[in-house]
Design a protein around this motif. Structure first.
Motif, short mmCIF file in Angstrom:
data_model
loop_
_atom_site.label_atom_id
_atom_site.label_comp_id
_atom_site.label_asym_id
_atom_site.label_seq_id
_atom_site.Cartn_x
_atom_site.Cartn_y
_atom_site.Cartn_z
N VAL A 107 90.36 61.71 1.50
CA VAL A 107 89.27 61.39 0.55
C VAL A 107 88.99 62.49 -0.48
CG1 VAL A 107 88.06 59.59 1.81
CG2 VAL A 107 87.55 61.97 2.31
N ASP B 231 86.33 70.86 7.98
CA ASP B 231 85.62 70.98 9.26
C ASP B 231 85.09 72.38 9.50
OD1 ASP B 231 85.71 68.36 10.46
OD2 ASP B 231 87.87 68.61 10.38
N GLY C 211 83.61 56.85 11.98
CA GLY C 211 84.75 57.58 11.41
C GLY C 211 85.71 56.58 10.78
N SER C 212 86.72 57.09 10.09
CA SER C 212 87.59 56.18 9.34
C SER C 212 88.37 55.25 10.25
CB SER C 212 88.53 56.98 8.45
OG SER C 212 89.33 57.84 9.23
N TYR D 257 87.17 47.96 7.64
CA TYR D 257 87.28 49.16 6.79
C TYR D 257 86.82 48.73 5.41
CZ TYR D 257 88.98 53.53 4.85
OH TYR D 257 89.04 54.76 4.24
N VAL D 258 86.10 49.60 4.72
CA VAL D 258 85.57 49.21 3.41
C VAL D 258 86.11 50.15 2.34
CG1 VAL D 258 83.48 48.82 2.07
CG2 VAL D 258 83.44 48.43 4.53
N LEU E 110 82.18 50.33 -0.65
CA LEU E 110 81.46 51.32 0.15
C LEU E 110 80.25 51.89 -0.60
CD1 LEU E 110 81.69 52.60 2.97
CD2 LEU E 110 82.82 54.55 1.91
N ALA F 44 80.81 62.44 13.66
CA ALA F 44 80.46 63.59 12.84
C ALA F 44 81.68 64.17 12.11
CB ALA F 44 79.77 64.65 13.68
N GLY F 45 82.54 63.28 11.58
CA GLY F 45 83.63 63.72 10.70
C GLY F 45 83.00 64.35 9.47
N SER F 46 83.58 65.46 9.01
CA SER F 46 82.86 66.25 8.01
C SER F 46 82.67 65.54 6.67
CB SER F 46 83.58 67.57 7.80
OG SER F 46 84.85 67.30 7.29
N GLU G 2 78.88 63.07 2.85
CA GLU G 2 78.56 61.96 1.94
C GLU G 2 77.14 61.46 2.23
OE1 GLU G 2 81.75 59.19 2.74
OE2 GLU G 2 83.22 60.46 1.73
N LEU H 127 82.50 63.21 18.31
CA LEU H 127 83.64 62.99 19.21
C LEU H 127 83.58 64.08 20.29
CD1 LEU H 127 86.11 61.06 19.16
CD2 LEU H 127 87.34 62.83 17.94
#
Ligand code: UD1
Length: 359
Positions: free
Chosen positions: A18, A126, A196-197, A243-244, A248, A262-264, A269, A282
């Motif tokens: 991203v 991260d 998360g993705s 998935y969007v 989004l 908690a993906g950075s 965002e 996770l």
């Protein structure tokens, strides 16, 4: 004038793509030719194919497994093959600079860049560097960090803190469109659930187990991860997407609260868009524990509440979501002064400066 050419890499999960999606259009606008090296079937090939005028080069790549698999023995050969492929691509395309968002596919690219003498910049989003970036850092010219706390884990001479790079379009959503997309009304607050993705089975299940209670408190948009939509679960005020992509930003605009891993990239965002969040990082059993550190940093600054996966029981999920609702004011106050726009400009400037030095 000679052609300006940049090559991006990064993949495996959307979190490793991203930032590239955010930066690529800025270079294209100024007439740069853009190449991308990713894996054949990773999410990066799909996400990058949505952009115009980026030449995508698939290479052979290994995978990081934290468990025993016969594939682990084949991986060194795949990585070697990937390095030779990347070496050829770099020789043909001759970019003046490489930008890597990490993930295992980036390691052979960085090795090939080092052999070709092309400067590479790595971005670590991260709290602590992942294994791929740890391997790649010695071959890079510079490492950029999202969390200020990450600087202590990076080589002093190469490291620079820049903050989080967020895609511009995420700020341009329409609440009205987001509500319409979900068939929701203005009334109840909207809770966005994003594991998360790739989605999070544990969170998906916990939400479904508590749905009857939760729909009394929130209208719920549940992003489940590819292949995880459960068509048998239907309620008024509850909608699932696997998935969007383009929508989004509208979904974010309609969101009042977030329940997330908690993906950075995702949590920055939510911060940039000022969304109070409950994070279920996770666990250490399934990862190196980086999401726990990401989440703790956000909690310390008052942006987020945390529910540890080990404590994810039925009642706790509902209680914590109600707590989040109650703490809306204080969360918004803590997030009020956070600004995210500078980071992207800083990255672009650093890339251009390094590119100029090689030309
Ligand atoms: C399981 C795993 O390895 N997770 C890692 C992975 O997470 P993951 O790939 O989930 O990465 P992040 O949470 O950082 O980012 C996800 C990105 O995908 C986007 N998105 C998500 C869902 C969707 O439907 N549409 C969409 O566009 C989000 O807006 C966000 O930009 O990379 C992160 C960044 O290195 C790490 O912090 C995570 O620990």
């Amino acid at each position: 004038m000679s052609e300006k050419r940049i090559l991006f890499t990064g993949g495996g999960t959307a979190g490793h793509v991203v930032v590239n999606l955010a930066v690529i259009p800025a270079f294209q606008k100024e007439g740069w030719e853009v190449d991308y090296i990713g894996s054949k079937n990773g999410i990066e090939s799909e996400l990058i194919s949505r952009l115009d005028d980026v030449t995508y080069h698939p290479i052979s790549t290994g995978k990081l497994r934290r468990y025993f698999s016969k594939e682990n023995f084949k991986d060194p050969f795949k990585v070697l093959k990937g390095t030779m492929q990347a070496y050829r691509i770099l020789g043909k395309k001759k970019p003046s600079v490489i930008f890597s968002k990490g993930g295992f596919v980036s390691v052979p690219v960085l090795a090939a860049a080092k052999m070709r003498g092309i400067p590479a910049i790595i971005h670590e989003s991260d709290y602590t560097p992942g294994l791929a970036n740890k391997l790649a850092i010695p071959m890079a010219k510079k490492v950029l960090a999202t969390f200020p706390e990450t600087m202590q884990f990076l080589p002093e001479k190469k490291a620079e803190w820049i903050g989080a790079v967020v895609r511009n379009e995420l700020f341009q959503g329409s609440k009205k469109k987001g509500l319409a997309l979900a068939n929701f009304t203005e009334g109840q607050p909207v809770l966005l659930i994003m594991g998360g993705s790739g989605g999070a089975q544990r969170i998906n299940q916990a939400v479904r187990d508590n749905l009857d209670v939760l729909v009394k408190e929130f209208q719920i948009i549940h992003i489940t991860g590819k292949g995880n939509v459960d068509e048998s679960v239907k309620r008024a005020g509850y909608i699932q997407f696997d998935y969007v992509n383009e929508e989004l930003s509208d979904i974010f605009a309609a969101t009042d609260f977030v329940l997330s891993r908690a993906g950075s990239n995702a949590i920055f965002e939510f911060l940039a868009l000022k969304k109070p969040m409950l994070l279920i990082p996770l666990s250490r059993n399934a990862s190196r524990g980086d999401q726990i550190l990401n989440a703790n940093s956000f909690k310390k600054q008052g942006y987020a509440n945390i529910l540890e996966e080990e404590e994810l029981t039925e009642d706790r999920l509902v209680t914590e979501l109600l707590n989040l609702k109650q703490s809306k004011k204080e969360k918004l106050k803590a997030m009020k002064n956070y600004e995210s726009f500078e980071a992207k400009q800083k990255v672009i400037k650093i890339i251009k400066d390094i590119s100029n030095k090689t030309q």
